[in-house]
Each structure stands twice: as C-alpha cells, then as structure tokens.
Design an enzyme around this catalytic site. Sequence first.
Site, PDB file in Angstrom:
ATOM      1  N   HIS A 117      30.043 -28.557  13.441  1.00 59.15           N
ATOM      2  CA  HIS A 117      28.637 -27.578  13.945  1.00 59.15           C
ATOM      3  C   HIS A 117      28.805 -27.983  15.671  1.00 59.15           C
ATOM      4  O   HIS A 117      28.035 -28.439  16.277  1.00 59.15           O
ATOM      5  CB  HIS A 117      27.385 -28.367  13.643  1.00 59.15           C
ATOM      6  CG  HIS A 117      26.135 -27.538  14.247  1.00 59.15           C
ATOM      7  ND1 HIS A 117      26.037 -26.379  14.895  1.00 59.15           N
ATOM      8  CD2 HIS A 117      25.104 -28.187  15.374  1.00 59.15           C
ATOM      9  CE1 HIS A 117      24.651 -26.063  15.500  1.00 59.15           C
ATOM     10  NE2 HIS A 117      23.712 -27.133  15.750  1.00 59.15           N
TER      11      HIS A 117
ATOM     12  N   ALA B 271      20.285 -33.574  10.433  1.00 61.80           N
ATOM     13  CA  ALA B 271      19.649 -32.543  12.075  1.00 61.80           C
ATOM     14  C   ALA B 271      19.821 -33.210  13.289  1.00 61.80           C
ATOM     15  O   ALA B 271      20.447 -32.563  14.185  1.00 61.80           O
ATOM     16  CB  ALA B 271      17.920 -32.279  11.481  1.00 61.80           C
TER      17      ALA B 271
ATOM     18  N   ARG C 165      27.790 -30.708  21.983  1.00 61.01           N
ATOM     19  CA  ARG C 165      27.184 -31.728  21.419  1.00 61.01           C
ATOM     20  C   ARG C 165      27.986 -33.623  20.785  1.00 61.01           C
ATOM     21  O   ARG C 165      26.994 -34.315  20.645  1.00 61.01           O
ATOM     22  CB  ARG C 165      26.737 -31.241  19.959  1.00 61.01           C
ATOM     23  CG  ARG C 165      26.259 -29.960  19.934  1.00 61.01           C
ATOM     24  CD  ARG C 165      26.364 -29.328  18.439  1.00 61.01           C
ATOM     25  NE  ARG C 165      25.016 -28.009  18.760  1.00 61.01           N
ATOM     26  CZ  ARG C 165      25.837 -27.376  18.364  1.00 61.01           C
ATOM     27  NH1 ARG C 165      27.154 -26.332  19.042  1.00 61.01           N
ATOM     28  NH2 ARG C 165      24.985 -25.675  19.210  1.00 61.01           N
TER      29      ARG C 165
ATOM     30  N   ASP D  85      24.404 -21.339  12.181  1.00 55.90           N
ATOM     31  CA  ASP D  85      25.617 -20.620  13.387  1.00 55.90           C
ATOM     32  C   ASP D  85      25.728 -19.283  12.611  1.00 55.90           C
ATOM     33  O   ASP D  85      25.713 -18.230  12.706  1.00 55.90           O
ATOM     34  CB  ASP D  85      26.683 -21.198  13.410  1.00 55.90           C
ATOM     35  CG  ASP D  85      26.382 -22.632  14.001  1.00 55.90           C
ATOM     36  OD1 ASP D  85      25.974 -22.658  15.313  1.00 55.90           O
ATOM     37  OD2 ASP D  85      25.705 -24.167  13.141  1.00 55.90           O
TER      38      ASP D  85
ATOM     39  N   ARG E 163      23.044 -16.886  12.197  1.00 53.81           N
ATOM     40  CA  ARG E 163      23.347 -15.940  13.975  1.00 53.81           C
ATOM     41  C   ARG E 163      24.543 -15.140  13.272  1.00 53.81           C
ATOM     42  O   ARG E 163      24.148 -13.755  13.687  1.00 53.81           O
ATOM     43  CB  ARG E 163      23.440 -16.771  14.941  1.00 53.81           C
ATOM     44  CG  ARG E 163      22.596 -17.602  15.707  1.00 53.81           C
ATOM     45  CD  ARG E 163      23.425 -19.480  15.780  1.00 53.81           C
ATOM     46  NE  ARG E 163      22.376 -19.965  16.732  1.00 53.81           N
ATOM     47  CZ  ARG E 163      21.987 -21.093  16.804  1.00 53.81           C
ATOM     48  NH1 ARG E 163      23.314 -21.726  17.052  1.00 53.81           N
ATOM     49  NH2 ARG E 163      20.837 -21.764  17.396  1.00 53.81           N
TER      50      ARG E 163
HETATM   51  N1  LIG Z   1      21.381 -28.673  13.484  1.00 55.52           N
HETATM   52  C1  LIG Z   1      21.279 -28.617  14.228  1.00 55.52           C
HETATM   53  O1  LIG Z   1      20.890 -27.525  14.070  1.00 55.52           O
HETATM   54  C2  LIG Z   1      20.503 -28.280  15.801  1.00 55.52           C
HETATM   55  C3  LIG Z   1      19.673 -27.796  16.144  1.00 55.52           C
HETATM   56  C4  LIG Z   1      18.658 -28.496  17.523  1.00 55.52           C
HETATM   57  C5  LIG Z   1      18.424 -29.801  17.441  1.00 55.52           C
HETATM   58  N2  LIG Z   1      19.208 -30.338  16.839  1.00 55.52           N
HETATM   59  C6  LIG Z   1      18.955 -31.441  17.141  1.00 55.52           C
HETATM   60  O2  LIG Z   1      18.155 -32.213  16.472  1.00 55.52           O
HETATM   61  C7  LIG Z   1      17.500 -33.738  17.225  1.00 55.52           C
HETATM   62  C8  LIG Z   1      16.576 -33.698  17.518  1.00 55.52           C
HETATM   63  O3  LIG Z   1      15.956 -32.814  18.865  1.00 55.52           O
HETATM   64  P1  LIG Z   1      14.510 -32.435  19.068  1.00 55.52           P
HETATM   65  O4  LIG Z   1      14.555 -30.848  20.127  1.00 55.52           O
HETATM   66  O5  LIG Z   1      13.482 -32.386  17.983  1.00 55.52           O
HETATM   67  O6  LIG Z   1      14.606 -33.015  20.434  1.00 55.52           O
HETATM   68  P2  LIG Z   1      12.941 -34.252  20.827  1.00 55.52           P
HETATM   69  O7  LIG Z   1      13.328 -35.011  21.961  1.00 55.52           O
HETATM   70  O8  LIG Z   1      11.773 -33.228  21.349  1.00 55.52           O
HETATM   71  O9  LIG Z   1      12.704 -35.204  19.439  1.00 55.52           O
HETATM   72  C9  LIG Z   1      13.612 -36.823  19.368  1.00 55.52           C
HETATM   73  C10 LIG Z   1      12.137 -37.294  18.611  1.00 55.52           C
HETATM   74  O10 LIG Z   1      12.917 -38.284  18.122  1.00 55.52           O
HETATM   75  C11 LIG Z   1      11.964 -39.493  17.933  1.00 55.52           C
HETATM   76  N3  LIG Z   1      13.071 -40.736  17.753  1.00 55.52           N
HETATM   77  C12 LIG Z   1      14.278 -41.171  18.925  1.00 55.52           C
HETATM   78  N4  LIG Z   1      14.109 -42.180  18.456  1.00 55.52           N
HETATM   79  C13 LIG Z   1      13.513 -42.581  17.931  1.00 55.52           C
HETATM   80  C14 LIG Z   1      13.705 -43.494  16.429  1.00 55.52           C
HETATM   81  N5  LIG Z   1      14.540 -44.591  16.639  1.00 55.52           N
HETATM   82  N6  LIG Z   1      12.762 -43.732  14.833  1.00 55.52           N
HETATM   83  C15 LIG Z   1      11.956 -42.412  14.942  1.00 55.52           C
HETATM   84  N7  LIG Z   1      12.003 -41.797  16.401  1.00 55.52           N
HETATM   85  C16 LIG Z   1      12.766 -41.968  17.015  1.00 55.52           C
HETATM   86  C17 LIG Z   1      11.372 -39.422  19.800  1.00 55.52           C
HETATM   87  O11 LIG Z   1      10.040 -40.178  19.983  1.00 55.52           O
HETATM   88  C18 LIG Z   1      10.980 -38.013  19.907  1.00 55.52           C
HETATM   89  O12 LIG Z   1       9.925 -37.750  19.975  1.00 55.52           O
HETATM   90  C19 LIG Z   1      18.653 -33.743  18.995  1.00 55.52           C
HETATM   91  O13 LIG Z   1      19.738 -34.786  18.201  1.00 55.52           O
HETATM   92  C20 LIG Z   1      19.093 -32.088  18.623  1.00 55.52           C
HETATM   93  O14 LIG Z   1      20.255 -31.878  19.085  1.00 55.52           O
HETATM   94  C21 LIG Z   1      20.057 -30.287  15.986  1.00 55.52           C
END
Ligand SMILES: NC(=O)c1ccc[n+]([C@@H]2O[C@H](COP(=O)([O-])OP(=O)(O)OC[C@H]3O[C@@H](n4cnc5c(N)ncnc54)[C@H](O)[C@@H]3O)[C@@H](O)[C@H]2O)c1
Length: 398
Positions: free
Chosen positions: A260, A203, A173, A233, A236
């Site tokens: 995280h 997130a 991460r 976490d 889980r």
């Molecule tokens: N906190 C958690 O527990 C957790 C769990 C899973 C994923 N995540 C994180 O969440 C984030 C999103 O993951 P995802 O799987 O949805 O990714 P994804 O690629 O499916 O979606 C990301 C979206 O963000 C959009 N985007 C990018 N830059 C942008 C901007 N400046 N303005 C508006 N939209 C924008 C993209 O077009 C895309 O649709 C990642 O950073 C991932 O690591 C966090």
Amino acid sequence: MALDAQVSFVEYGESEYVIAKGSGVAGKQLIDTGDCRTTRPSGTPHRFTGHRELCIFCEAGHRSPGLPSTASHAVLISAPLQIKMGFIVKVGIIGAGMVGSAAAYAIALMGHASSIVLVDLNQALANAQAEDISHAVPFASATRVSAGSYDDLKGARIIILAAGASQKPGETRLQLLSRNASIIGGIVSEIQRVAPDAILIAAANPVDIVTQIVTRVSGLPSTRVIGSGTILDTARFRTLLGRYLGVSPFSVHAYVLGEHGDSEVLAWSSARAGALTIDKVAAQVNVPLNDEVRARIDDGVRNAAYTIINGKGATYFGIGAGLARLVEAIGRNQHAVFSVSMVTENVEGVRDVALSIPRALGSDGVVTDLVPELAPEEHEALRKSAEILKAQVDTLEL
Ligand SMILES: NC(=O)c1ccc[n+]([C@@H]2O[C@H](COP(=O)([O-])OP(=O)(O)OC[C@H]3O[C@@H](n4cnc5c(N)ncnc54)[C@H](O)[C@@H]3O)[C@@H](O)[C@H]2O)c1
C-alpha cells in the site's frame, strides 16, 4: 437475561444463551439443536430449518428473530451460533482520530456491528466521537457506540488498529514507519490481555509493515492479522476504470497488489468488467485503452492519497468505508474477496512478507489467497514491491 433484546444487537455477555426476540420465554433452549419454540408454554416446538440474513426459519415458516411478524414466536439461540450467523459483532477501534472515527461511523451506519468501542490516548476525543456517532445511529441502525478503555474491549471479535500519526504532506508512508512502529507493541499487548481471540485489522501506516509487526508481536496466526493493505487503492482502480468504461465500479473486478504505497502494482492483465477483459469491454464501448489512458489511470490510483492530503490534510472516508466492509465480511463469514495485507509465506520468491493480494475473508480471518494471473512485467513489479517491503522489515528488529 434480557427477554426483549433484538437479536442483531444483543451483547455477547456471560450468559451462554440469549433470547432473540419476543416476550415471556424463559429458560434455555438451543435452536441449533433443532427447535423453534413458541412463546406459549403449551406451544409445540417446530424444527429449525435454516437461516437467511437476520431471520431464522422453522419448519412452520415462522421467521424469527428481528422481524415484526414473529410476535408470537421467540427463538433462543446459543451465543456461538449467533456469532457464526453474524448477529453479535463487537468491534474495538484503537485510535479515534479521522480514520478510526470514519470507520466507526461507517460500521454504525451500515449496522455491521452490534457494538463499537473506541479507545484513544485522548479520552476526551474518544468520548466526543462516540457521542457524535451514536447520534447518527437512530437514523440508520441500532449499533451501540461508546468510548472506553482496553478493558472494555473484552469480548470483541474484531479490533481495528487506527492509532498513530498520520501522513504529512510530502511524507511517504514508509517515512511514517519510525513514528508509528514503536506504539504498536504496547497496543498489541493490551489487546492480547483482554481480547486474545479477536481478529486484528491494521489500518495505521505504513500498513504492510504494521501488519508484519502486529503479527510478530501478537504471535497470532497470520490469517488472523489482516492489514487494510490496498483495499483503498483497489477501490480507486475500480472507480477510475468503471468511470472510463461506463460500467459501475461494483461490476469492475480489478486489484492493486503489493505494497500500500509507491511500489504498488495495478494488475491490469487480470482486470475484468462483468465477465469480459477490460480490453474487450473497451472495444465494445468503443473507447481506446492505450498506454496513455492506462498511465493516466495508474497515476490517479497511485497518487490519490497525496492529492487528497494536499487538499484536506488527510484521507479517511474511503478507508473508513473499506474497514466497515472488512468487518461485515468477517462478521458475516462471507468469504468475500479483498486485496488485504497479510504475512505471506512466499510472494514471487520473497519469503514471509506482508503485502496485499486478493484473499477471501471469513469469520476466522483469511480463508484463502486468490492470486490473479499476471503478465510477466506484473510478476516482476510484484517481486520488486515484496523486496522493498522485506528490506524495510529487515531494518526493524522484530
Ligand atoms: N490504510 C489506509 O489506507 C489508511 C488511510 C488513511 C490513513 N491511514 C493511517 O491511519 C492512521 C491514523 O490516521 P488518522 O488520520 O486517523 O490520524 P489521527 O491523528 O486523526 O488519529 C490518530 C489517533 O491515534 C491516537 N493515538 C496515538 N497513539 C495512540 C495509542 N498509543 N493508543 C491509543 N490511541 C493513540 C491519537 O490520539 C489520535 O486520536 C495513520 O497511520 C494513517 O497514516 C491509513
């Protein structure tokens, strides 16, 4: 003013007052000044006595709004009171990818928001997600789901930041940091322009660093910038412990603290099932809870994301449901406890670092921290986790 609006789903518009349910009542009346008014012009106002869930009760036992039995009564309540009672929760979600759309889907199905607006650089994606999710809504709630621009976030009480690159197989991460940090500033300034009072939930990963960046860039009090932190976490941990002990995860109270990520700390010493320590539960149900079992559960919690990403490319259902639960706790001012990330003044001697500890969440964000009792080695692990995050933050010029 729409006279037939359902209270749980009215929009917080320009009008200071909205009608809860019923027909034919015109004018403005505040229920929080003490009145429940019948729909008949001759009706005598009844004293307002309180509310439970989505119903308001007057002294005559009439309940309104939102229930069919209130046909002869309508209640006008002020928008601020509705907000306090959690009736009006407009949620913005930046990033309509896997995480943003899973959160929108969970929020809509659970009916935790009156409306959801999805914003994404990829407008076609945001439109398609909103359309698809809104087709699930008739089976479950009446949340209005749409795609829009930042201007459409006006009036949002909660905004979820789920934009950014997602973790690639084998990528930590923290390695995501450079890919995601730069887009945060631009997003936050757009949000500040249209919804300066919104509570922000980060997130995007690395979520603790993102939380720290958002807090700094927005200038908001740290209690109003919440990172989803270790909620997943923790879920889980509760799941694996519950399964092992034969107790529903609902009744397992156990938290993952710190980052995280790889340095997270499973707080074994404070874990409970029901009112008992897990050691006592294990003894009662006659299963061993030795080092080997603990190591297996620890590994399952710590590496779940990697396993899921290897299998299907990304994780999103769990975090989507977790984000929906945070929205509910804030929207309904529940003071429920979650291991969320927030810039914290002092964690084991490390100052001003964002990481997760259990905290109660209400309508103004974090209400209070509830640091569990920890064993000496857990204190030490939490200190290390805080130091790792602090070192990362110090490399950023915030
Ligand atoms: N906190 C958690 O527990 C957790 C769990 C899973 C994923 N995540 C994180 O969440 C984030 C999103 O993951 P995802 O799987 O949805 O990714 P994804 O690629 O499916 O979606 C990301 C979206 O963000 C959009 N985007 C990018 N830059 C942008 C901007 N400046 N303005 C508006 N939209 C924008 C993209 O077009 C895309 O649709 C990642 O950073 C991932 O690591 C966090």
